[in-house]
Write an enzyme that holds these catalytic residues in place. Sequence first.
Site, mmCIF file in Angstrom:
data_model
loop_
_atom_site.group_PDB
_atom_site.id
_atom_site.type_symbol
_atom_site.label_atom_id
_atom_site.label_comp_id
_atom_site.label_asym_id
_atom_site.label_seq_id
_atom_site.Cartn_x
_atom_site.Cartn_y
_atom_site.Cartn_z
ATOM 1 C CG HIS A 1 -20.047 56.696 -39.932
ATOM 2 N ND1 HIS A 1 -19.900 56.974 -41.265
ATOM 3 C CD2 HIS A 1 -18.797 56.706 -39.398
ATOM 4 C CE1 HIS A 1 -18.613 57.139 -41.541
ATOM 5 N NE2 HIS A 1 -17.925 56.983 -40.421
ATOM 6 C CE1 TYR B 1 -19.633 53.254 -40.317
ATOM 7 C CE2 TYR B 1 -20.909 51.230 -40.150
ATOM 8 C CZ TYR B 1 -20.705 52.472 -40.713
ATOM 9 O OH TYR B 1 -21.570 52.946 -41.659
ATOM 10 C CG HIS C 1 -20.016 59.585 -43.468
ATOM 11 N ND1 HIS C 1 -20.798 58.629 -44.048
ATOM 12 C CD2 HIS C 1 -18.930 59.700 -44.274
ATOM 13 C CE1 HIS C 1 -20.222 58.187 -45.150
ATOM 14 N NE2 HIS C 1 -19.084 58.833 -45.310
ATOM 15 C CE LYS D 1 -22.217 58.264 -48.411
ATOM 16 N NZ LYS D 1 -22.540 56.878 -48.291
ATOM 17 C CB CYS E 1 -24.319 59.552 -42.787
ATOM 18 S SG CYS E 1 -23.454 58.503 -41.624
#
Length: 136
Positions: free
Chosen positions: A10, A39, A116, A122, A124
Amino acid sequence: MRKIDLIIVHCSATPEGKDFTTADIDRWHRQRGFASIGYHFVIYRDGSVHHGRPLAQVGAHCQGHNAHSIGICYIGGLTTDGKHPKDTRTEEQKSALVALLRKLRVQFPNAKIRGHRDFAAKACPSFDATAEYAII
């Protein structure tokens, strides 16, 4: 220990060149209703690796995949104005991320490394982690 079959990379979705800490992310995640930082690891711009949640604890970083994954976040991921995705990893972050991924692959040899964005709509982590880390 949990059965781990994914290592998910991420970004913190923060502007390029700005420093943030695990304490900052922990605060943001608690404000969103998480029990703590989601995380397991955070990599600062200087390449230092910091612990978030213990590996034995389920993360809160990728909906539908938390129970069997490890979440790694690097600080950055947006342009300096904070408006657009950008791979902002410093050379130190790149090196630290590779070293951490190699270490985790020794411990979890069957775990696949993914971004991710492979699981959510996304950008990410603002680069293609699946392709970049295919040989690790």
